[in-house]
Write an enzyme that holds these catalytic residues in place. Structure first.
Site, PDB file in Angstrom:
ATOM      1  N   LYS A  36       0.809  -1.255  -0.097  1.00 31.04           N
ATOM      2  CA  LYS A  36       0.029   0.031  -0.019  1.00 31.04           C
ATOM      3  C   LYS A  36       0.942   1.205  -0.076  1.00 31.04           C
ATOM      4  O   LYS A  36       1.846   1.172   0.296  1.00 31.04           O
ATOM      5  CB  LYS A  36      -0.826  -0.024   1.336  1.00 31.04           C
ATOM      6  CG  LYS A  36      -1.831  -1.122   1.200  1.00 31.04           C
ATOM      7  CD  LYS A  36      -2.987  -0.912   2.500  1.00 31.04           C
ATOM      8  CE  LYS A  36      -3.944  -2.074   2.455  1.00 31.04           C
ATOM      9  NZ  LYS A  36      -4.818  -2.023   1.190  1.00 31.04           N
ATOM     10  N   ARG A  85      -9.770 -12.080   1.156  1.00 29.52           N
ATOM     11  CA  ARG A  85     -10.672 -13.014   0.444  1.00 29.52           C
ATOM     12  C   ARG A  85      -9.883 -14.562   0.753  1.00 29.52           C
ATOM     13  O   ARG A  85     -10.423 -15.610   0.609  1.00 29.52           O
ATOM     14  CB  ARG A  85     -10.906 -12.775  -0.752  1.00 29.52           C
ATOM     15  CG  ARG A  85      -9.635 -12.688  -1.846  1.00 29.52           C
ATOM     16  CD  ARG A  85      -9.810 -12.113  -3.226  1.00 29.52           C
ATOM     17  NE  ARG A  85     -10.231 -10.493  -2.935  1.00 29.52           N
ATOM     18  CZ  ARG A  85     -10.226  -9.607  -3.773  1.00 29.52           C
ATOM     19  NH1 ARG A  85     -10.714  -9.875  -5.093  1.00 29.52           N
ATOM     20  NH2 ARG A  85     -10.486  -8.261  -3.750  1.00 29.52           N
TER      21      ARG A  85
HETATM   22  N1  BES Z   1      -8.201  -4.133   3.874  1.00 28.69           N
HETATM   23  C1  BES Z   1      -8.309  -3.730   2.537  1.00 28.69           C
HETATM   24  C2  BES Z   1      -9.637  -2.990   2.159  1.00 28.69           C
HETATM   25  C3  BES Z   1      -9.877  -1.712   2.748  1.00 28.69           C
HETATM   26  C4  BES Z   1      -9.625  -0.570   2.108  1.00 28.69           C
HETATM   27  C5  BES Z   1     -10.306  -1.824   3.815  1.00 28.69           C
HETATM   28  C6  BES Z   1      -9.908   0.741   2.524  1.00 28.69           C
HETATM   29  C7  BES Z   1     -10.386  -0.452   4.656  1.00 28.69           C
HETATM   30  C8  BES Z   1     -10.248   0.655   3.830  1.00 28.69           C
HETATM   31  C9  BES Z   1      -8.205  -5.042   1.485  1.00 28.69           C
HETATM   32  O1  BES Z   1      -7.359  -6.083   2.021  1.00 28.69           O
HETATM   33  C10 BES Z   1      -7.353  -4.453   0.096  1.00 28.69           C
HETATM   34  O2  BES Z   1      -6.521  -3.946   0.496  1.00 28.69           O
HETATM   35  N2  BES Z   1      -8.401  -4.655  -0.844  1.00 28.69           N
HETATM   36  C11 BES Z   1      -7.748  -4.060  -2.038  1.00 28.69           C
HETATM   37  C12 BES Z   1      -8.123  -5.162  -2.933  1.00 28.69           C
HETATM   38  C13 BES Z   1      -7.644  -4.970  -4.238  1.00 28.69           C
HETATM   39  C14 BES Z   1      -6.091  -5.343  -4.283  1.00 28.69           C
HETATM   40  C15 BES Z   1      -8.160  -5.954  -5.237  1.00 28.69           C
HETATM   41  C16 BES Z   1      -8.304  -2.585  -2.428  1.00 28.69           C
HETATM   42  O3  BES Z   1      -9.640  -2.612  -2.016  1.00 28.69           O
HETATM   43  O4  BES Z   1      -7.948  -1.866  -2.947  1.00 28.69           O
HETATM   44 MN    MN Z   2      -5.288  -5.512   1.496  1.00 25.20          MN
END
Ligand code: BES
Ligand code: MN
Ligand code: ZN
Length: 496
Positions: A273, A347
């Site tokens: 991230k 997931r």
């Molecule tokens: N934990 C995150 C999702 C999230 C984003 C929670 C913002 C709370 C606030 C999740 O694990 C994630 O990183 N999702 C990605 C998925 C993508 C890589 C397909 C996302 O939403 O960007």
């Molecule tokens: Mn994630």
């Protein structure tokens, strides 16, 4: 801390609800008489407002025993709802809390309307009291001791005291369970590891006599929980698969499986991230918190249902041994998964959680997860995204959410969506088919593990935390879906 009473004992602080254009009646009228009509005069002069959620405070030195009266406007009686009651109580109680009052008498019947019977008003009062007085448990040094919260609330009513007392209890349990979830969400990742979450669950289990099983890494390896293990690969902290069983029926059938995402911190892994997106990722166990909050309420209220809580937990870190894009893993179900994005880790962990819940008798599944940024784009921060493979089950969840006052909205899963998650040269599934509709992609992926079992997915990425404080308390964890899950469990009908 809530006591229902019939006879008015003069406590120093009073709370009265006031509908628009209504005269004072019942106990309020009595007080007005004791005050020589001062109250109705203030109303007439417009010094006290009946506008919804508006709180006025008047001092009553001439009224022996009572020192101050808080009056909260309720708006039009014909339009007053359960949700309005919660908000009005929250506004008033927050003010009273700020004024550091520790005892309060509430004239409950002044909050009763056509749509809000006394029992509902009592539930709203207790729930709102707990929520609006919630304080974040931080790690600041303070010179003085933290101020005391509201200690006793005397609830004055002409209605059936037993019924009112019971509703007060339910409201209090709902509020406390939601607050427990908030506290878990607010805890930093270094202080709430998977092991800490597991100990917390074990303590709940001991308190409420749930059966408790915590699967360790070696057992996961034995069972082949490749999803959770893959996420844990980069971590120094051991993973935990947390399982709680509450049996409220004679036999272990018609089991409600509640599966919560328990990622205690999400760096994204090698698909790391950005430095701004990573902040706040301690809340990535929000689904686990909702499930544990719900289990607390279930332990208190002991409904005649069977509930299985399953929480796959680890952090998502980077190291020489972490999973990488292009890796192929084998999940507990046997399905193989090609990793295209290590940040789509929830997931993977949940896939094993859903399969494990099915193996342990779950006949319906509800998963709760801070799963995608996509759901925040789609629905914002007030509404939880829902997906399902079974409309009748979804309708029960939707109704529970409505009753609990938590907004959810269904997103579709089409046959083409299912093709996208299966699009991999190397494996049965891929974990990240691309940006387009990616909240839906995450849900569709999980649906492949629910298979034929009726299932509802709740994506709380936008709703698990709030950036603004409100009458329901400070910013941070919200405990979203605790009340929906509890209401769902209490009302669940297996006639699907
Ligand atoms: N934990 C995150 C999702 C999230 C984003 C929670 C913002 C709370 C606030 C999740 O694990 C994630 O990183 N999702 C990605 C998925 C993508 C890589 C397909 C996302 O939403 O960007
Ligand atoms: Mn994630
Ligand atoms: Zn995550």
């Amino acid at each position: 801390m809530f006591y229902a009473f019939k006879d008015f004992e003069k406590k120093e602080t009073l709370l009265i609800g006031l509908f628009k254009k209504s005269r004072l009646y019942g106990k309020a009228e009595e007080i007005d008489r004791l005050l020589d009509g001062q109250l109705s005069q203030l109303l007439k002069d417009g010094d006290v407002s009946s506008k919804k959620t508006k709180v006025s405070k008047i001092f009553t030195p001439s009224l022996q025993g009572v020192k101050r009266i808080y009056i909260v406007g309720l708006g039009r009686e014909a339009e007053f709802t359960f949700e309005d009651a919660k908000q009005c109580f929250a506004e008033a109680v927050q003010q009273i809390h700020k004024d550091r009052k520790q005892e309060l008498t509430v004239m409950l019947d002044s909050f009763v309307s056509e749509e809000v019977p006394a029992a509902d008003a009592a539930h709203a009062l207790a729930e709102s009291c707990m929520l609006s007085c919630y304080e974040v448990q931080d790690y600041k040094h303070r010179a003085n001791v933290p101020d005391q919260c509201l200690q006793s609330v005397y609830v004055l009513t002409d209605h059936d005291l037993k019924e009112i007392q019971a509703s007060l209890h339910v409201g209090q349990v709902y509020g406390n369970a939601t607050n427990s979830a908030r506290t878990l969400v607010n805890m930093p990742g270094n202080m709430l590891t998977a092991a800490d979450l597991a100990s917390y669950a074990a303590e709940l289990a001991a308190k409420y006599e749930f059966e408790c099983e915590i699967l360790e890494k070696a057992e996961m390896e034995e069972l082949g929980m490749g999803g959770l293990l893959a996420v844990n690969q980069g971590s120094e902290e051991p993973p935990k698969m947390i399982v709680l069983k509450y049996q409220g029926k004679e036999t272990w059938d018609d089991v409600i499986g509640l599966v919560g995402k328990g990622i205690t911190f999400d760096t994204g892994g090698y698909s790391i991230k950005t430095k701004s997106d990573i902040v706040g990722m301690k809340s990535d166990m929000g689904g686990a918190a909702s499930v544990l909050g719900a289990m607390e309420a279930i332990g208190e209220l002991r409904p005649e249902q069977n509930v299985l809580a399953v929480i796959p937990s680890t952090d998502n870190m980077i190291s020489g041994s972490a999973m990488k894009p292009d890796d192929v893993i084998v999940s507990l179900s046997g399905k193989t998964i090609e990793i295209l994005n290590t940040d789509a880790e929830g997931r993977l962990a949940l896939a094993d959680g859903l399969t494990y819940a099915k193996h342990h008798g779950a006949s319906v599944l509800i998963d709760v997860a801070t799963l995608t940024g996509g759901v925040v784009v789609a629905l914002g921060t007030e509404t939880t995204g829902a997906m399902t493979n079974h409309d009748p089950l979804y309708q029960q969840v939707r109704q529970a959410a409505e009753e609990a006052g938590e907004a959810i909205w269904q997103l579709p899963i089409t046959e083409k969506d299912k093709k996208r998650v299966k699009n991999s040269q190397m494996a049965d599934l891929n974990n990240s088919p691309g940006r387009e509709g990616h909240a839906i992609m995450a849900g569709t992926f999980l649906g492949e593990f629910a298979e034929r079992t009726p299932w509802v997915h709740l994506d709380i990425a936008g709703t698990a935390t709030t950036a603004q404080s409100s009458c329901f308390g400070p910013k941070g964890g919200t405990g979203v879906m605790v009340r929906t899950l509890v209401t769902f469990v209490e009302r669940f009908s297996d006639q699907l």
